[in-house]
Design an enzyme around this catalytic site. Structure first.
Site, PDB file in Angstrom:
ATOM      1  N   MET A  22      42.278  10.376  -0.772  1.00  0.00           N
ATOM      2  CA  MET A  22      43.694  10.721  -0.521  1.00  0.00           C
ATOM      3  C   MET A  22      44.114  10.221   0.859  1.00  0.00           C
ATOM      4  O   MET A  22      44.184  10.995   1.809  1.00  0.00           O
ATOM      5  CB  MET A  22      43.876  12.237  -0.599  1.00  0.00           C
ATOM      6  CG  MET A  22      43.411  12.820  -1.927  1.00  0.00           C
ATOM      7  SD  MET A  22      43.563  14.593  -1.997  1.00  0.00           S
ATOM      8  CE  MET A  22      42.280  15.103  -0.872  1.00  0.00           C
ATOM      9  N   ASP A  23      44.382   8.932   0.948  1.00  0.00           N
ATOM     10  CA  ASP A  23      44.655   8.302   2.240  1.00  0.00           C
ATOM     11  C   ASP A  23      46.155   8.197   2.469  1.00  0.00           C
ATOM     12  O   ASP A  23      46.902   7.823   1.564  1.00  0.00           O
ATOM     13  CB  ASP A  23      44.017   6.906   2.237  1.00  0.00           C
ATOM     14  CG  ASP A  23      43.860   6.352   3.624  1.00  0.00           C
ATOM     15  OD1 ASP A  23      43.384   5.209   3.745  1.00  0.00           O
ATOM     16  OD2 ASP A  23      44.200   7.045   4.600  1.00  0.00           O
TER      17      ASP A  23
END
Lengths: 231, 288
Positions: free
Chosen positions: B55-56
């Site tokens: 989850m960047d």
């Protein structure tokens, strides 16, 4: 209920095909845009691509689909291009070991056979040789998980030798540097590539040694048969 | 494990219970039906059994939308990211995905400022409790929650919340959500080697199967897709051992921008390469 699903199935199939046609069209468009970009870069019109600085690219890895790897001339061409643009260290990987089995062909096919110098070779060990002034390391699937198991056995034998030591009564305690040293001791260490190029139908590393992939940039290049000099 | 129809029924009743106004109830219901139709179409092809997500982009999203300057809450990007996470997990389970794994906190993230680390620990504890609440949608779906990583590195309140969530959901037979906290792949491999060596008796040798049995992910199928948002191309020490035949995707949207259409696109891309990856995997397993 059964009748409803039988009626619905062909419609679902049609919509499914339609979705995939849309995906194919989008990908074709992206491919065309990419080809135009490559053409502009190779024409030399963009100043930022005229002099590529590869100082930060110390180690490059290339994962090739084993079917593509059977095309020795293409693999050789790739190595020549990489050498021409100034890459100093290349790790070649294919899952089935096609390249490793045909390493002699790469050494012989170099323009000057005396330029290919085998730096390190033993059965089941890493194969490294020098080609066109560039170090080439060839690995395949067993250099990954099986190498980790060999490293574990190395650590185990050291641990058992020192079993009288008070510390070992608490059970084995290993650190990441210990694992790296063990892999080196069993002949399966190597540098972590800064960049990994994948030549094949899918962006997938196909079992490249996990220990060497931590912060590697992974880029999908498409099939080897359609590779360009503008990477 | 509950069937997809059962999951839809549970979600439908959860929707009816929680929607306050009539309009939001109707729009929620319409969205629900549209998704059901869309997933029926997608199900003509292979649906991934396990989707993993890095989850960047939370902090970049907050910076881009100037949320950090004006907001009292410096974790605003992460809170929006959490909303994306819940909706992505919900859509994945509706679609028939059996396992979702998310990279929530890397061991490397401990290098951030102590204030940010504490903030993230507190946020994680709050969200873990929200996810495992008795009246939450995860409990309604019988989701089993796992935490993979070196949990001893977490602050005590966060570690206790994680343990409580795992204990509460251990008997659930529904889809699995695995949250990687205080995790890196190399740390996981090191831990597996330690555990395998300590199990050895006599002159046995450690095999690859022993290492796999001692990974945090033991018992879970290997991921079919790893999605890293914000266009980054690295795996950043995430599931390196398990991803031999995983389709790696790096869509450009930042994590809080990731939505249903990006998830559907990811599945469509996976369906295009499914046959190739399956063939490669079977080839290696045959040669073992």
């Amino acid at each position: 209920m059964i009748e409803a699903s039988v009626i619905a199935s062909p419609f679902l199939g049609i919509f499914f095909c339609l979705l995939h046609v849309i995906v194919s069209l989008v990908r074709t468009w992206s491919y065309l845009v990419h080809q135009i970009q490559c053409l502009i870069i190779s024409s030399g019109l963009l100043p930022q691509y005229q002099d590529i600085n590869l100082d930060r690219l110390r180690h490059l890895a290339v994962v090739i689909d084993s079917e593509d790897a059977k095309n020795k001339s293409k693999v050789h061409q790739l190595l020549c291009w990489l050498s021409d643009i100034g890459v100093k260290y290349v790790i070649l990987y294919d899952i089935e070991g096609v390249i490793k089995k045909s390493d002699k062909a790469y050494k012989k096919s170099s323009a000057n056979p005396s330029e290919t110098k085998c730096l390190d070779f033993a059965p089941n060990m890493l194969l490294i040789f020098d080609m066109f002034g560039m170090t080439v390391e060839i690995i395949f699937y067993t250099d990954g998980k099986e190498a980790a198991a060999k490293g574990a056995n190395y650590l185990c034998s050291n641990y058992l030798k020192n079993q009288d030591d008070t510390l070992n009564k608490l059970g084995p305690k290993f650190t990441e540097p210990d694992i790296s040293s063990a892999l080196k001791a069993v002949g399966h260490d190597g540098p972590e590539p800064d960049l990994l190029l994948v030549y094949g139908p899918a962006r997938c590393h196909l079992g490249f040694p996990a220990w060497r992939l931590r912060y590697t940039e992974i880029v999908h290049m498409g099939p080897l048969t359609s590779m360009h000099l503008v990477l | 494990m509950s069937t997809i129809s059962e999951r839809f029924s549970i979600l439908q009743s959860h929707l009816e219970k929680n929607c306050k106004s009539k309009i939001s109830k109707i729009s929620g219901y319409v969205g629900f039906i549209m998704r059901k139709l869309l997933f029926s179409v997608l199900s003509v092809g292979p649906i991934p059994a396990h989707v993993a997500i890095i989850m960047d982009g939370n902090r970049r999203f907050a910076k881009r939308h100037s949320l950090l300057q004006d907001s009292i809450d410096p974790a605003s990007g992460h809170r929006l990211g959490f909303r994306s996470l819940i909706s992505t997990i919900q859509y994945s389970f509706e679609m028939g995905v059996k396992c979702v794994t998310v990279y929530a906190f890397s061991i490397d993230n401990f290098k951030r400022s102590p204030q940010e680390v504490q903030l993230l620990m507190d946020l994680m504890r709050e969200k873990i409790e929200e996810m495992s609440a008795e009246d939450g949608v995860f409990q309604a779906l019988h989701v089993k929650i796992n935490f993979w990583g070196n949990l001893e590195l977490l602050t005590e309140p966060t570690r206790l919340s994680a343990k409580r969530a795992m204990d509460t959901t251990v008997h659930n037979k529904g889809p699995e959500l695995s949250v990687c906290v205080a995790y890196t792949s190399t740390n996981e491999i090191t831990h597996a080697i330690e555990a395998s060596v300590s199990e050895l008796k006599g002159k046995d040798q450690v095999q690859v199967s022993d290492l796999e049995r001692n990974l945090y992910s033991a018992g879970c199928v290997e991921p079919d897709i790893i999605i890293r948002t914000s266009g980054e191309t690295r795996l950043s020490n995430f599931l390196l051992w398990q991803s031999d035949f995983t389709h790696l995707q790096n869509p450009k949207p930042l994590w809080p921008e990731f939505s249903l259409r990006h998830l559907v696109w990811a599945v469509l891309e996976y369906q295009r390469v499914y046959a190739y990856l399956k063939n490669k995997k079977e080839g290696i397993e045959k040669n073992k």
